[in-house]
Structure formats: C-alpha cells, structure tokens
Design an enzyme around this catalytic site. Structure first.
Site, PDB file in Angstrom:
ATOM      1  N   VAL A 263       0.815  -1.221   0.000  1.00  0.00           N
ATOM      2  CA  VAL A 263       0.000   0.000   0.000  1.00  0.00           C
ATOM      3  C   VAL A 263       0.845   1.267   0.000  1.00  0.00           C
ATOM      4  CG1 VAL A 263      -2.035  -1.054   1.061  1.00  0.00           C
ATOM      5  CG2 VAL A 263      -0.246  -0.058   2.523  1.00  0.00           C
TER       6      VAL A 263
ATOM      7  N   ASN B 260      -7.896  -1.753   5.195  1.00  0.00           N
ATOM      8  CA  ASN B 260      -7.725  -2.627   6.348  1.00  0.00           C
ATOM      9  C   ASN B 260      -6.261  -2.911   6.678  1.00  0.00           C
ATOM     10  OD1 ASN B 260      -8.544  -4.903   8.304  1.00  0.00           O
ATOM     11  ND2 ASN B 260      -7.373  -6.021   6.745  1.00  0.00           N
TER      12      ASN B 260
ATOM     13  N   SER C  94      -9.000   1.734  15.241  1.00  0.00           N
ATOM     14  CA  SER C  94      -8.871   0.904  16.446  1.00  0.00           C
ATOM     15  C   SER C  94      -9.300   1.730  17.652  1.00  0.00           C
ATOM     16  CB  SER C  94      -7.411   0.473  16.625  1.00  0.00           C
ATOM     17  OG  SER C  94      -7.208  -0.111  17.906  1.00  0.00           O
TER      18      SER C  94
ATOM     19  N   TYR D 264       1.249   3.072  16.925  1.00  0.00           N
ATOM     20  CA  TYR D 264      -0.011   2.505  16.450  1.00  0.00           C
ATOM     21  C   TYR D 264      -1.177   3.441  16.766  1.00  0.00           C
ATOM     22  CZ  TYR D 264      -3.606  -1.065  15.624  1.00  0.00           C
ATOM     23  OH  TYR D 264      -4.689  -1.764  15.141  1.00  0.00           O
TER      24      TYR D 264
ATOM     25  N   ALA E 172      -1.072   6.675  17.300  1.00  0.00           N
ATOM     26  CA  ALA E 172      -0.976   7.882  16.477  1.00  0.00           C
ATOM     27  C   ALA E 172      -1.471   7.621  15.064  1.00  0.00           C
ATOM     28  CB  ALA E 172       0.470   8.382  16.447  1.00  0.00           C
ATOM     29  N   SER E 173      -1.123   6.471  14.521  1.00  0.00           N
ATOM     30  CA  SER E 173      -1.550   6.149  13.156  1.00  0.00           C
ATOM     31  C   SER E 173      -3.058   5.966  13.071  1.00  0.00           C
ATOM     32  CB  SER E 173      -0.831   4.890  12.651  1.00  0.00           C
ATOM     33  OG  SER E 173      -1.261   3.722  13.321  1.00  0.00           O
ATOM     34  N   LYS E 174      -3.627   5.292  14.039  1.00  0.00           N
ATOM     35  CA  LYS E 174      -5.061   5.022  14.001  1.00  0.00           C
ATOM     36  C   LYS E 174      -5.887   6.251  14.376  1.00  0.00           C
ATOM     37  CE  LYS E 174      -4.846   0.730  12.689  1.00  0.00           C
ATOM     38  NZ  LYS E 174      -5.353   0.313  11.354  1.00  0.00           N
TER      39      LYS E 174
ATOM     40  N   ILE F  86     -10.226  -8.514  19.094  1.00  0.00           N
ATOM     41  CA  ILE F  86     -10.866  -9.436  18.150  1.00  0.00           C
ATOM     42  C   ILE F  86     -10.059 -10.730  18.076  1.00  0.00           C
ATOM     43  CG2 ILE F  86     -11.723  -9.721  15.794  1.00  0.00           C
ATOM     44  CD1 ILE F  86     -13.056  -7.441  17.383  1.00  0.00           C
TER      45      ILE F  86
END
Length: 250
Positions: free
Chosen positions: A65, A91, A143, A156, A158-160, A191
């Site tokens: 990506v 995703n 998330s 993670y 910060a990215s989400k 999950i």
C-alpha cells in the site's frame, strides 16, 4: 460471514490487508453479499491460496500500500475492467509495539507509513474511480487504540487516531458538489485473530475481563460492520467512527 445476498448489489470492491484475519473475512463477506468483484490486496497473498478458490468473484492482488506505482497500476486495471469503484476498505495495518523510551525511529516510521500514509495513498489512487460516478463508500479500519490510547503503542495509536481525523476530513471534502462519496471508520476492540491467539492466555484472560459483554469479538463482527457502512443501508452516514468492541470503551 453471512450477509444479505444483495447488500453489495454487484458492487466493485477493493480490500487491503486481505490475505488473512480481518481482511480475509471482510473480503469473503463482501463477496457473499453480492459483489461483482472484490480485489483482495496484500503484500503477500500466499496465505489466501486456501480460500480464494471458494469465491469466483474475488481476485488476488499482490501489492504494497506504500507503493504508488502499484496503486496506480491497480487503479488503471479496475478502470479497464469495470470502469468504476464502489467500495474501498482500508484494512492493511501493522504493529511494532514498544514503550515510549524504547521505541525506535524505524518502528515509528514503519507503522505510520503503512497504517496512515498507506491509507492516504490507496484512497488517493482509488478516488478517481469513485468520482467517475460521484458515489462510493470508503471504510477504514482504525482501532480503539486510536480513540483512547494504549500503553506501548504510541506509533499505532498515532496512526489510528490520525486515520480517524483524516477520514472526517474526507467526509466533508468528498461530499462537495452533491457527490455521494462517504467515508467512515470502524474501531475494533479485542478481536479473535491470529494476533490475539498469540497472546499468552493469562494476558488474554485479563483483556477479556475488561469487556462488558465478556468475550472477544470475532472477525465476522467487524466484517458485518464494514458491510453495513459499505452498503446503501448506510447511505446517510459519513464521517463517523463505529466502535465494535463489546462495550470495552464507553
């Protein structure tokens, strides 16, 4: 993975991070819900060999990506084969967890590149296909860490979190001029995927004890949320964050 047979109404869909886990379940759910074609994309599609043959409306695409040339090629391919794109599911994502004092620049950069810049690049490449008919649905997987943070996941989170803010901006930008291009996020909680199955049982039990509904979610719970937001059932919903977490964050 059940969905109403016509929820996707012969839509053309792209799903990233599709080889396994949530991406696989999302791809199969859209396929079973009547999609004319699901382009299932991942940096390594080998794990998908076992299930791809079960769906004649799913096409495997190997790409990164963060590779702009590969994304341009995919966009041109979809244009030639179908002349439009109806649904994009962002995703693909990775983790490189560490406490703040121990997190390296490399781990910070890689997570932000894949989880945030990769979503930006993919959406930027696919958007012209939606603009051809001024309609479409973009669903990005964020998330609860992106809304509420978590120890050891500065990169993670910060990215989400950035993904959520970016999506809200898109919801405003892409609806200009009467266009019906929608952008929404789903924020999963804990999950039951390969990632959580690798967590020690003692830690897993503590995680589960925090969830009001008392159990982990399943990939199908997320996939059904994606199906809803991607479909015309959600035609008046844009710029929103749907938490699917069993009540973990209230």
């Amino acid at each position: 993975m059940n969905g109403t047979a016509n929820d996707m109404q012969n839509n053309i869909c792209v799903v990233t991070g599709a080889a396994r886990g949530l991406g696989r379940c999302i791809s199969e759910t859209l396929a079973l819900a009547g999609a004319a074609r699901v382009y299932a994309c991942d940096i390594d599609m080998t794990p998908a060999d076992a299930w791809l043959s079960e769906h004649d409306n799913v096409t495997a695409v190997t790409l990164d990506v963060c590779d702009g040339d590969a994304l341009s090629h995919l966009s041109a391919r979809i244009l030639a084969e179908h002349g439009r794109l109806d649904v994009l599911v962002n995703n693909a994502g990775i983790t490189r967890d560490a406490l703040l004092e121990k997190m390296t620049d490399t781990d910070w950069d890689r997570v932000l590149d894949v989880n945030l810049k990769g979503v930006f690049l993919m959406t930027q490449a696919m958007l012209p296909l939606m603009k051809l008919h001024q309609s479409g649905s973009i669903v990005s997987i964020s998330s609860i860490v992106g809304t509420d943070g978590n120890i050891g996941q500065s990169n993670y989170g910060a990215s989400k979190g950035g993904l959520i803010t970016m999506t809200k901006g898109w919801a405003k930008e892409l609806a200009r001029g009467g266009a019906q291009i929608r952008a929404n996020c789903i924020a999963p909680g804990f999950i039951n995927t390969e990632m959580t199955q690798a967590v020690p049982q003692k830690v897993l039990d503590k995680m589960t004890a925090r969830i009001p509904l008392g159990h982990l979610g399943e990939p199908t719970d997320i996939a059904q949320g994606v199906l809803f937001l991607a479909s015309q059932r959600a035609r008046y919903i844009t710029g929103q964050v749907l938490k699917i977490d069993g009540g973990l964050v209230l």
